[in-house]
Design a protein around this motif. Structure first.
Motif, PDB file in Angstrom:
ATOM      1  N   GLY A 107      98.609   8.141  43.279  1.00 50.28           N
ATOM      2  CA  GLY A 107      98.240   7.220  44.337  1.00 50.28           C
ATOM      3  C   GLY A 107      96.762   6.873  44.338  1.00 50.28           C
ATOM      4  O   GLY A 107      95.981   7.337  43.494  1.00 50.28           O
ATOM      5  N   PRO A 108      96.345   6.022  45.274  1.00 46.63           N
ATOM      6  CA  PRO A 108      94.956   5.555  45.324  1.00 46.63           C
ATOM      7  C   PRO A 108      93.968   6.705  45.480  1.00 46.63           C
ATOM      8  O   PRO A 108      94.288   7.764  46.023  1.00 46.63           O
ATOM      9  CB  PRO A 108      94.942   4.631  46.554  1.00 46.63           C
ATOM     10  CG  PRO A 108      96.376   4.217  46.741  1.00 46.63           C
ATOM     11  CD  PRO A 108      97.190   5.400  46.310  1.00 46.63           C
ATOM     12  N   LEU A 109      92.741   6.470  45.010  1.00 41.81           N
ATOM     13  CA  LEU A 109      91.689   7.466  45.159  1.00 41.81           C
ATOM     14  C   LEU A 109      91.136   7.436  46.580  1.00 41.81           C
ATOM     15  O   LEU A 109      91.215   6.434  47.291  1.00 41.81           O
ATOM     16  CB  LEU A 109      90.553   7.188  44.169  1.00 41.81           C
ATOM     17  CG  LEU A 109      90.901   7.181  42.672  1.00 41.81           C
ATOM     18  CD1 LEU A 109      89.612   7.055  41.853  1.00 41.81           C
ATOM     19  CD2 LEU A 109      91.664   8.423  42.271  1.00 41.81           C
ATOM     20  N   SER A 110      90.551   8.542  46.986  1.00 37.69           N
ATOM     21  CA  SER A 110      89.922   8.626  48.307  1.00 37.69           C
ATOM     22  C   SER A 110      88.629   7.813  48.321  1.00 37.69           C
ATOM     23  O   SER A 110      88.102   7.427  47.275  1.00 37.69           O
ATOM     24  CB  SER A 110      89.608  10.083  48.635  1.00 37.69           C
ATOM     25  OG  SER A 110      88.619  10.587  47.733  1.00 37.69           O
ATOM     26  N   GLU A 111      88.102   7.578  49.520  1.00 32.98           N
ATOM     27  CA  GLU A 111      86.852   6.817  49.613  1.00 32.98           C
ATOM     28  C   GLU A 111      85.711   7.491  48.862  1.00 32.98           C
ATOM     29  O   GLU A 111      84.994   6.827  48.098  1.00 32.98           O
ATOM     30  CB  GLU A 111      86.457   6.593  51.072  1.00 32.98           C
ATOM     31  CG  GLU A 111      85.126   5.840  51.213  1.00 32.98           C
ATOM     32  CD  GLU A 111      84.769   5.512  52.646  1.00 32.98           C
ATOM     33  OE1 GLU A 111      83.693   4.926  52.863  1.00 32.98           O
ATOM     34  OE2 GLU A 111      85.566   5.851  53.544  1.00 32.98           O
ATOM     35  N   PRO A 112      85.481   8.811  49.022  1.00 34.83           N
ATOM     36  CA  PRO A 112      84.397   9.427  48.234  1.00 34.83           C
ATOM     37  C   PRO A 112      84.603   9.278  46.732  1.00 34.83           C
ATOM     38  O   PRO A 112      83.642   9.033  45.996  1.00 34.83           O
ATOM     39  CB  PRO A 112      84.456  10.901  48.663  1.00 34.83           C
ATOM     40  CG  PRO A 112      85.086  10.882  50.020  1.00 34.83           C
ATOM     41  CD  PRO A 112      86.090   9.772  49.968  1.00 34.83           C
ATOM     42  N   ALA A 113      85.854   9.413  46.277  1.00 33.88           N
ATOM     43  CA  ALA A 113      86.122   9.271  44.846  1.00 33.88           C
ATOM     44  C   ALA A 113      85.889   7.839  44.387  1.00 33.88           C
ATOM     45  O   ALA A 113      85.378   7.602  43.282  1.00 33.88           O
ATOM     46  CB  ALA A 113      87.552   9.707  44.533  1.00 33.88           C
ATOM     47  N   LEU A 114      86.237   6.866  45.220  1.00 31.40           N
ATOM     48  CA  LEU A 114      86.000   5.464  44.873  1.00 31.40           C
ATOM     49  C   LEU A 114      84.511   5.171  44.742  1.00 31.40           C
ATOM     50  O   LEU A 114      84.082   4.411  43.868  1.00 31.40           O
ATOM     51  CB  LEU A 114      86.624   4.551  45.928  1.00 31.40           C
ATOM     52  CG  LEU A 114      88.151   4.488  45.955  1.00 31.40           C
ATOM     53  CD1 LEU A 114      88.626   3.750  47.194  1.00 31.40           C
ATOM     54  CD2 LEU A 114      88.685   3.803  44.695  1.00 31.40           C
ATOM     55  N   ARG A 115      83.712   5.805  45.579  1.00 31.78           N
ATOM     56  CA  ARG A 115      82.270   5.602  45.496  1.00 31.78           C
ATOM     57  C   ARG A 115      81.717   6.202  44.198  1.00 31.78           C
ATOM     58  O   ARG A 115      80.862   5.601  43.540  1.00 31.78           O
ATOM     59  CB  ARG A 115      81.581   6.216  46.716  1.00 31.78           C
ATOM     60  CG  ARG A 115      81.884   5.481  48.026  1.00 31.78           C
ATOM     61  CD  ARG A 115      81.229   6.174  49.213  1.00 31.78           C
ATOM     62  NE  ARG A 115      79.783   6.264  49.052  1.00 31.78           N
ATOM     63  CZ  ARG A 115      78.928   5.265  49.295  1.00 31.78           C
ATOM     64  NH1 ARG A 115      79.398   4.108  49.706  1.00 31.78           N
ATOM     65  NH2 ARG A 115      77.636   5.446  49.128  1.00 31.78           N
ATOM     66  N   VAL A 116      82.193   7.397  43.820  1.00 34.55           N
ATOM     67  CA  VAL A 116      81.770   7.999  42.552  1.00 34.55           C
ATOM     68  C   VAL A 116      82.200   7.114  41.392  1.00 34.55           C
ATOM     69  O   VAL A 116      81.441   6.899  40.434  1.00 34.55           O
ATOM     70  CB  VAL A 116      82.355   9.415  42.405  1.00 34.55           C
ATOM     71  CG1 VAL A 116      82.063   9.984  41.016  1.00 34.55           C
ATOM     72  CG2 VAL A 116      81.789  10.344  43.473  1.00 34.55           C
ATOM     73  N   LEU A 117      83.426   6.572  41.466  1.00 38.74           N
ATOM     74  CA  LEU A 117      83.933   5.693  40.414  1.00 38.74           C
ATOM     75  C   LEU A 117      83.068   4.448  40.277  1.00 38.74           C
ATOM     76  O   LEU A 117      82.627   4.086  39.174  1.00 38.74           O
ATOM     77  CB  LEU A 117      85.380   5.304  40.724  1.00 38.74           C
ATOM     78  CG  LEU A 117      86.032   4.291  39.779  1.00 38.74           C
ATOM     79  CD1 LEU A 117      86.209   4.893  38.388  1.00 38.74           C
ATOM     80  CD2 LEU A 117      87.384   3.825  40.347  1.00 38.74           C
ATOM     81  N   ALA A 118      82.827   3.774  41.383  1.00 39.02           N
ATOM     82  CA  ALA A 118      82.040   2.540  41.339  1.00 39.02           C
ATOM     83  C   ALA A 118      80.623   2.798  40.839  1.00 39.02           C
ATOM     84  O   ALA A 118      80.079   2.047  40.015  1.00 39.02           O
ATOM     85  CB  ALA A 118      82.006   1.898  42.726  1.00 39.02           C
ATOM     86  N   ASP A 119      80.008   3.878  41.315  1.00 41.10           N
ATOM     87  CA  ASP A 119      78.640   4.195  40.905  1.00 41.10           C
ATOM     88  C   ASP A 119      78.577   4.528  39.422  1.00 41.10           C
ATOM     89  O   ASP A 119      77.681   4.061  38.699  1.00 41.10           O
ATOM     90  CB  ASP A 119      78.127   5.375  41.735  1.00 41.10           C
ATOM     91  CG  ASP A 119      76.695   5.745  41.383  1.00 41.10           C
ATOM     92  OD1 ASP A 119      75.791   4.938  41.671  1.00 41.10           O
ATOM     93  OD2 ASP A 119      76.492   6.822  40.806  1.00 41.10           O
ATOM     94  N   GLY A 120      79.531   5.331  38.925  1.00 38.31           N
ATOM     95  CA  GLY A 120      79.532   5.701  37.516  1.00 38.31           C
ATOM     96  C   GLY A 120      79.747   4.505  36.604  1.00 38.31           C
ATOM     97  O   GLY A 120      79.053   4.349  35.586  1.00 38.31           O
ATOM     98  N   LEU A 121      80.677   3.639  36.959  1.00 36.50           N
ATOM     99  CA  LEU A 121      80.932   2.455  36.138  1.00 36.50           C
ATOM    100  C   LEU A 121      79.726   1.525  36.144  1.00 36.50           C
ATOM    101  O   LEU A 121      79.368   0.942  35.106  1.00 36.50           O
ATOM    102  CB  LEU A 121      82.172   1.716  36.644  1.00 36.50           C
ATOM    103  CG  LEU A 121      83.505   2.477  36.585  1.00 36.50           C
ATOM    104  CD1 LEU A 121      84.651   1.575  37.024  1.00 36.50           C
ATOM    105  CD2 LEU A 121      83.766   3.027  35.192  1.00 36.50           C
ATOM    106  N   ALA A 122      79.108   1.385  37.300  1.00 35.20           N
ATOM    107  CA  ALA A 122      77.932   0.508  37.381  1.00 35.20           C
ATOM    108  C   ALA A 122      76.782   1.060  36.542  1.00 35.20           C
ATOM    109  O   ALA A 122      76.070   0.310  35.860  1.00 35.20           O
ATOM    110  CB  ALA A 122      77.506   0.348  38.834  1.00 35.20           C
TER     111      ALA A 122
END
Length: 740
Positions: A107-122
């Motif tokens: 299922g979808p990632l949590s908000e903290p995990a989404l922030r880590v994902l977005a920051d790492g990809l950026a």
């Protein structure tokens, strides 16, 4: 490509390709191993792309550019061969889980995990764009979730395709789409984004490229929000456990024994972003192969010492010892090419004649069959087909299995008119279900508790690898993964056996331990055989498990140089006529011991005519137990169970699907049952993804089945009664054993 390993493992450059992971940018991505046991990820260029006249020059430039890149969230290119017949590039192996698989399964990632994902990809894209290059293929398939943050893979591939060059703003749109996928589970609904990301990720998805933020701006935006830093692991325990299981599965294919535990979770300190702590993975040893070459096979029945001075089989530590005067050698020496042994039979046969063929709406993930019914499992439903016609025999059920049959998993079984399935339902995951084969009705279903607190702060997740049935008992076997536990490269894995009443589904007993790794469940009797998980190159052992005494341990036999016969997954041992059979010595000797006592009855050693050492594949037996079949390189040898006398040797000729020497693949590339028998026919697949039907009495081929349009991983198949049932893409096909 170079010649394949004789267990069907292909080689490219210095790497043995262990298994296909995914497709990215028109190329295929494989986990791979060097001869020294080191793991890498190898991207193999597709034939259409490689045939483009200007491709190699573009690929060379892209590889050089990728080699110069380094960044916390990039997987660097470390090796490549642009001029090879099949071009390829290699990156450092990264223990992780593709984002698509993580979201599809958990299922979808949590908000903290989404922030880590977005920051790492950026951050990763900021490095690329600053170097004057772009990625062009950021997607849920090219993003790996690792213990200490996301990673972008497939560097250097898109620039080489010759497609219109993507721009940095295209990368940002792809980043936004990827984060949205992780937030919504695949639905393109920006409302699924948390408030803290909605504006900036929504901006990445603006239709006008000039309106999208740059990678540096996205990183700065997240930093300036001043939200509390994430403490502890960034991924859920379920994703972490799945990641550890996936990494252990790759390790078990590569390493010479078990020994992989779960990886440690990332430590994320306040204000420090994602930790850069290294992950240590135990991947010692080398992958076992079925045979050293495709040369003619020589067979020897003596007990001469192995090259390292150890006995060729169970050594002095084996207990109980063979009774005085007992037969400890095999049949007299024989060679398929000599006058005193069976002449080899070169397999050649006509293409199979189909009894019926039916198209479905979803590709099967698992198959199981009786003589009257075929159970077809997909990621959407479970159906039952009439074995004689291929028509539906009952209404589909809502039980599913998304990941299906693989080298380490076999989630179906059949016995006494009942199908058994490890499955998920719309409301529950991890279910063992029983279905009446005649009517397709569910008899019972038992939820398999997959988390055991175990006291203290550590938890354990029970991963179900396969199900088996014997008489009135159903067994579920698998691996215990520690969650948040300490990891050591020297620790063997822990396996378990759970026993259930076949009539009611009630649990009867459970045992676990590092001495249980893969488990053989014979069709009759109360004696099971467990192979131990061992770290590195240390000796392993096989051990009797007494089901009549609720899993009590019985006799043990030490097996030097156990290699991958003791890795997690489908059992790599065999039962026939009261005997357990397994590989020992240097992996080139088949031992037969009494199932009740462990006393050796005979052993048979296999050597190549040219002197190369070989290692045998998984033995399997005829339905009546009178004959044991052993794949060795390009040969399949039939031995009498009573004394190991060679009955016949069938030899494959011709090329594999990679244009190199063909070899039997009965040790399971697609699944643990890639060799099965009917009453008078042996069915086995080879490294060219051909299914052979072989006369059990003579070793001659009745027919062969090939599908040029089959999926890259080949086709699934099973045997029920006197028919083989094959699933390739959306098509189910039945073929009679005698081809009529």
């Amino acid at each position: 490509m170079n010649h394949p390993g004789t267990d069907g493992v292909r080689r490219i450059g210095p790497y043995a390709l262990l298994g296909r992971e995914r497709a990215v940018g028109g190329s295929e991505v494989f986990a791979a191993r060097t001869d020294e046991g080191l793991l890498f990820t190898v991207t193999v260029v597709g034939p259409e792309l490689a045939g483009d006249p200007g491709f190699r020059d573009r690929f060379r430039a892209a590889v050089e550019a990728a080699r110069a890149l380094s960044g916390a969230f990039l997987v660097p290119v470390v090796d490549a061969d642009v001029d090879a017949p099949v071009p390829w590039l290699a990156t450092r192996f990264t223990a992780g889980l593709p984002l698509r698989r993580a979201v599809d399964r958990h299922g979808p990632l949590s908000e903290p995990a989404l922030r880590v994902l977005a920051d790492g990809l950026a951050q990763a894209l900021a490095v690329l764009h600053a170097a004057g290059t772009v990625h062009g293929e950021v997607s849920p398939d090219s993003v790996l979730l690792t213990m200490d943050g996301p990673r972008i893979t497939a560097l250097g591939m898109v620039e080489a395709t010759g497609s219109p060059a993507p721009s940095p703003t295209d990368d940002m749109f792809d980043l936004g789409s990827t984060v949205l996928f992780a937030a919504s589970g695949g639905e393109p609904d920006t409302g699924a984004l948390p408030v803290s990301l909605r504006d900036v990720i929504g901006g990445c998805l603006y239709p006008e490229p000039q309106d999208r933020p740059t990678a540096e701006q996205l990183v700065a935006y997240l930093r300036h929000q001043n939200l509390p830093s994430l403490k502890g692991r960034w991924l859920s325990p379920a994703v972490t456990a799945d990641m550890a299981a996936a990494t252990a599965a790759v390790g078990s294919e590569s390493a010479g024994g078990g020994g992989r535990g779960p990886l440690p979770p990332p430590e994320i300190a306040a204000g420090a972003g994602v930790s850069r702590r290294k992950l240590i993975i135990a991947l010692a040893g080398g992958a076992a192969v079925l045979g050293g070459t495709a040369a003619a096979l020589a067979l020897s029945g003596d007990s001469s010492p192995a090259p390292d001075g150890r006995a060729g089989g169970p050594g002095p530590t084996a207990r109980p010892a063979s009774p005085s005067g007992g037969r400890s050698t095999s049949a007299p020496s024989a060679s398929p090419s000599s006058t005193d042994g069976p002449q080899p039979v070169v397999l050649a046969g006509p293409d199979a004649v189909k009894a019926w063929s039916e198209a479905g709406k979803h590709a099967p993930t698992c198959l199981e069959a009786s003589d009257k019914v075929v159970m077809v499992v997909t990621d959407t439903a479970t159906s039952f087909l009439d074995a004689a016609t291929g028509k539906s025999a009952s209404s589909p059920l809502n039980t599913t299995n998304q990941f299906g049959t693989s080298m380490g998993n076999y989630p179906t079984a059949y016995g006494d008119g009942v199908f058994y399935l490890l499955c998920d339902t719309p409301s529950q995951s991890g279910v063992l279900a029983a279905f009446d084969a005649a009517g397709g009705k569910a008899k019972w279903a038992t939820t398999l508790a997959d988390v055991d607190p175990g006291g203290g702060t550590h938890a354990a997740r029970y991963v179900s690898n396969y199900v088996a049935v014997a008489g009135d008992t159903v067994y579920v076997c698998g691996t215990v993964l520690k969650i948040d536990g300490k990891f050591s490269a020297k620790d063997p894995t822990t396996g378990y056996i759970r026993a259930f009443n076949a009539t009611t589904g009630k649990r009867l007993w459970q045992v676990k331990g590092t001495d249980i790794n893969n488990v053989l469940v014979p069709p009759t009797g109360s004696h099971l055989l467990a192979a131990s998980a061992v770290p590195g190159r240390k000796p392993g052992r096989v051990q009797m498990i007494d089901a009549g005494r609720k899993g009590a341990r019985g006799w043990k036999v030490s097996v030097p140089h156990s290699s991958s016969y003791f890795t997690t997954g489908w059992p790599l041992t065999c039962y026939a006529a009261g005997l357990f059979l397994f590989a020992g010595g240097n992996g080139n000797t088949l031992f037969a011991v009494d199932a009740a006592t462990g006393s050796e009855k005979w052993h048979q050693r296999f050597d190549a005519k040219n002197g190369d050492q070989v290692q045998i594949g998984t033995p399997f037996s005829s339905l009546d137990g009178a004959t044991v079949y052993v794949p060795v390189g390009s040969d399949l040898a039939a031995l009498a169970t009573a004394d190991g006398t060679i009955q016949w040797v069938a030899v494959l000729d011709g090329a594999s699907d990679t244009g190199t020497t063909n070899a039997f693949n009965a040790s399971a590339t697609l699944g643990g049952k890639n060799a099965q028998c009917s009453a008078d026919t042996v069915f086995a697949t080879d490294s060219a993804k051909t299914l052979w039907a072989i006369d059990a009495a003579t070793g001659r081929a009745r027919w062969r089945y090939r599908d040029p349009g089959q999926p890259d991983v080949g086709f699934l198949w099973t045997v029920g009664g006197d028919h083989a049932f094959i699933a390739s893409h959306l098509t189910m096909t039945a073929i009679a054993a005698h081809g009529r």
